[in-house]
Design a protein around this motif. Structure first.
Motif, short mmCIF file in Angstrom:
data_model
loop_
_atom_site.label_atom_id
_atom_site.label_comp_id
_atom_site.label_asym_id
_atom_site.label_seq_id
_atom_site.Cartn_x
_atom_site.Cartn_y
_atom_site.Cartn_z
N ALA A 125 -8.14 122.98 44.66
CA ALA A 125 -7.30 121.80 44.31
C ALA A 125 -6.27 121.85 45.59
N ALA A 126 -6.42 123.45 46.39
CA ALA A 126 -5.60 123.02 47.50
C ALA A 126 -6.37 122.16 48.56
N LEU A 127 -8.35 121.83 48.70
CA LEU A 127 -8.94 121.52 49.79
C LEU A 127 -8.91 119.96 49.35
N VAL A 128 -8.85 119.75 48.11
CA VAL A 128 -9.08 118.29 47.73
C VAL A 128 -7.30 117.66 48.05
N ALA A 129 -6.47 118.74 46.94
CA ALA A 129 -4.73 117.90 47.47
C ALA A 129 -4.68 117.72 49.08
N ALA A 130 -4.54 118.40 50.51
CA ALA A 130 -4.90 118.49 51.56
C ALA A 130 -5.00 117.87 51.82
N ALA A 131 -7.20 116.84 51.50
CA ALA A 131 -7.84 116.03 52.24
C ALA A 131 -7.40 115.03 51.42
N LEU A 132 -6.69 114.86 50.42
CA LEU A 132 -6.06 113.33 50.24
C LEU A 132 -5.07 113.00 50.37
N ILE A 133 -3.79 114.05 50.88
CA ILE A 133 -2.78 113.55 51.36
C ILE A 133 -2.80 113.33 52.92
N ALA A 134 -3.67 114.14 53.63
CA ALA A 134 -4.46 114.01 54.81
C ALA A 134 -5.00 112.72 55.12
N GLY A 135 -5.73 112.28 54.38
CA GLY A 135 -6.03 111.13 54.40
C GLY A 135 -5.57 110.39 54.05
N LEU A 136 -4.69 109.88 53.29
CA LEU A 136 -4.25 108.68 52.82
C LEU A 136 -2.54 108.22 54.21
N ALA A 137 -2.07 110.09 54.81
CA ALA A 137 -1.33 109.45 56.13
C ALA A 137 -2.34 109.05 57.35
#
Length: 537
Positions: A125-137
């Protein structure tokens, strides 16, 4: 294969940007910067300064990876992919650090800091959240890079307005509460230590209005009229904000004024005449020690004059020091001149701290008992009155610098600054011209030293280190070489801002370094450049 201007293939650029961005994020968490900044909300209960820092790293990753030669869609895809990679690297390393329990090595890697850095999640869940947030930013960073320049400037103005509104919360509350006679609006604009959503909207509107006024001024009034309006607004803010706030703000602004006064002197040497002086603090020290010896209630005092009687003497002594030292060294140029003036600063520093000079100027013990200046028989004891005295003297010195800049002497300095060989061919005496600038800059530094001594009430050798010269040089570069308003703007940002951000401890100097990098990257001519130098640069 499509390559960017530096020769890297697009996939290689994505890989580099993602890896570097992820590791930078890990470093920010590991050394405790994120934990310190995460405790400071910007938008209350929604966005903290630490989160903005991590988002800024992802934005930078996207900006770097958005290769313009791949086209619009290809660049955005590369930006998003680099952001996803950065998020995976960031979260993966922090998860491994959590399992390895590295707090003994990195004190800041506490369970609470890791939990905050990983968005309260674990494992996949942490990997997915970090990848999603960083990808959008990062995708946002790619979009910003593809925007027209006016749109980017507008976004930057809005971001600065929100940060200034949130980080200088106490300043604005004090100012408007005293100005409006009440605090009825505080609960609407601020919630806790951060901006409310209403306050964020007000800050956004302020940023948009500021950018609109700048664009309108450039279009309608022309550069000269816009500059005059900006100077009037800057002067009004310098007069009103300390008066309607508190003693702490007046004390910070007093320090800003002293550095602006020194900056005006160095601006003549470097900004107008092109003389890189790294020993400028020496003349500041001469002015301070001469004032102390002439006015202090101390066994070391050689007279008991008032500040107003000692001020011209201190100024002349500093100017004489500039003349004596300038004669032998001003025949050299460039880096050699910088090294020679650096030697002067070190000589003066060692002299004032040495045991040999202790019977005369106190050595490491310094000089105490320096009286405050008086006006019409009334001592100026408050920080506010001392600030206004500094502001008046700074304005007088700035006016003298402006008159010199637009005189035949100033034109000779400009010619020598641009090309000494051509200036000499035109008949300009280079040594005399540079010596005149050096002496005048030293004299203005002496005025600042005299003010420093009388406002502090005591002086010690530790106050005259090399970093004073470096700070004055840095504020000139940030404000704009050759620009008198830029001197005050640079002093306000590089000297005043760290003082207003003392809540962050030593981390507040990250703002200092970040601003230097940002200005050099985005606006190398300075925040308020001189119009003539801006056109010729």
């Amino acid at each position: 294969m499509v390559r960017d201007m530096r020769g890297a293939a697009p996939h290689s650029l994505v890989l580099k940007a993602g890896l570097i961005g992820g590791l930078v994020g890990v470093y920010v968490v590991a050394v405790g910067v994120f934990a310190a900044f995460a405790a400071r909300p910007v938008v209350a209960q929604s966005l903290s300064l630490g989160q903005i820092m991590l988002l800024s790293i992802a934005l930078t990753v996207g900006w770097s990876a958005a290769d313009a030669r791949q086209g619009r869609s290809g660049g955005l895809a590369a930006a998003a992919l680099a952001g996803v990679l950065a998020g995976l690297v960031y979260a993966g390393v922090l998860l491994m650090a959590r399992e390895a329990k590295l707090q003994a090595m990195f004190v800041a890697l506490t369970p609470a800091a890791l939990n905050t850095g990983l968005f309260g999640r674990t494992g996949l869940a942490a990997l997915v959240a970090a990848a999603l947030i960083a990808g959008l930013a990062a995708l946002g960073g790619g979009l910003v890079r593809q925007m027209p320049a006016p749109a980017r400037r507008t976004l930057l103005a809005v971001a600065i307005a929100v940060l200034v509104g949130a980080l200088l919360r106490d300043l604005w509350i004090s100012f408007f509460a005293n100005l409006l006679g009440g605090r009825w609006w505080v609960s609407t604009i601020y919630t806790g230590n951060g901006l409310s959503w209403t306050g964020t909207g007000v800050a956004v509107a302020a940023g948009l209005a500021w950018q609109a006024l700048r664009m309108l001024g450039r279009r309608e009034a022309g550069a000269r009229s816009t500059s005059l309006i900006g100077i009037a607004l800057l002067l009004a803010a310098a007069i009103l904000i300390p008066y309607f706030t508190n003693a702490f703000v007046a004390q910070v602004m007093l320090l800003v004024g002293l550095y602006a006064l020194m900056g005006t002197g160095l601006n003549i040497e470097l900004g107008l005449a092109g003389l890189l002086d790294l020993g400028f603090v020496a003349f500041f020290a001469i002015g301070a020690y001469v004032t102390a010896l002439l006015t202090a209630d101390s066994p070391l005092a050689i007279a008991h004059l008032s500040f107003w009687e000692a001020l011209p003497i201190a100024t002349l002594c500093a100017a004489a020091g500039g003349f004596v030292f300038g004669l032998p060294v001003l025949r050299v140029r460039g880096d050699y001149l910088a090294l020679a003036t650096l030697g002067l600063g070190e000589i003066v520093r060692l002299l004032v701290v040495s045991d040999m000079s202790a019977p005369v100027i106190g050595g490491a013990q310094g000089i105490v008992g320096i009286p405050r200046p008086d006006l019409a028989g009334t001592p100026m004891v408050s920080q506010l009155s001392l600030y206004y005295l500094t502001l008046v003297l700074t304005c007088l010195v700035a006016l003298a610098g402006w008159r010199l800049q637009h005189s035949p002497v100033g034109r000779a300095w400009a010619a020598a600054r641009e090309d000494e060989d051509v200036a000499a061919t035109l008949g300009i005496d280079l040594v005399r011209s540079k010596l005149r600038a050096y002496v005048l800059g030293a004299a203005f530094a002496g005025v600042a030293g005299a003010l420093f001594a009388t406002t502090l009430g005591s002086i010690f050798p530790q106050s005259f280190k090399l970093d004073v010269s470096i700070n004055v040089l840095a504020l000139l570069v940030v404000g704009g070489l050759g620009s008198l308003p830029g001197v005050f703007v640079g002093s306000l940002i590089l000297i005043g801002l760290p003082e207003f951000l003392r809540e962050f401890g030593e981390y507040r100097y990250l703002f200092y370094g970040f601003l230097l990098i940002l200005v050099m990257r985005v606006r190398p001519q300075g925040l308020w450049p001189d119009p003539l130098q801006a056109r010729t640069s």
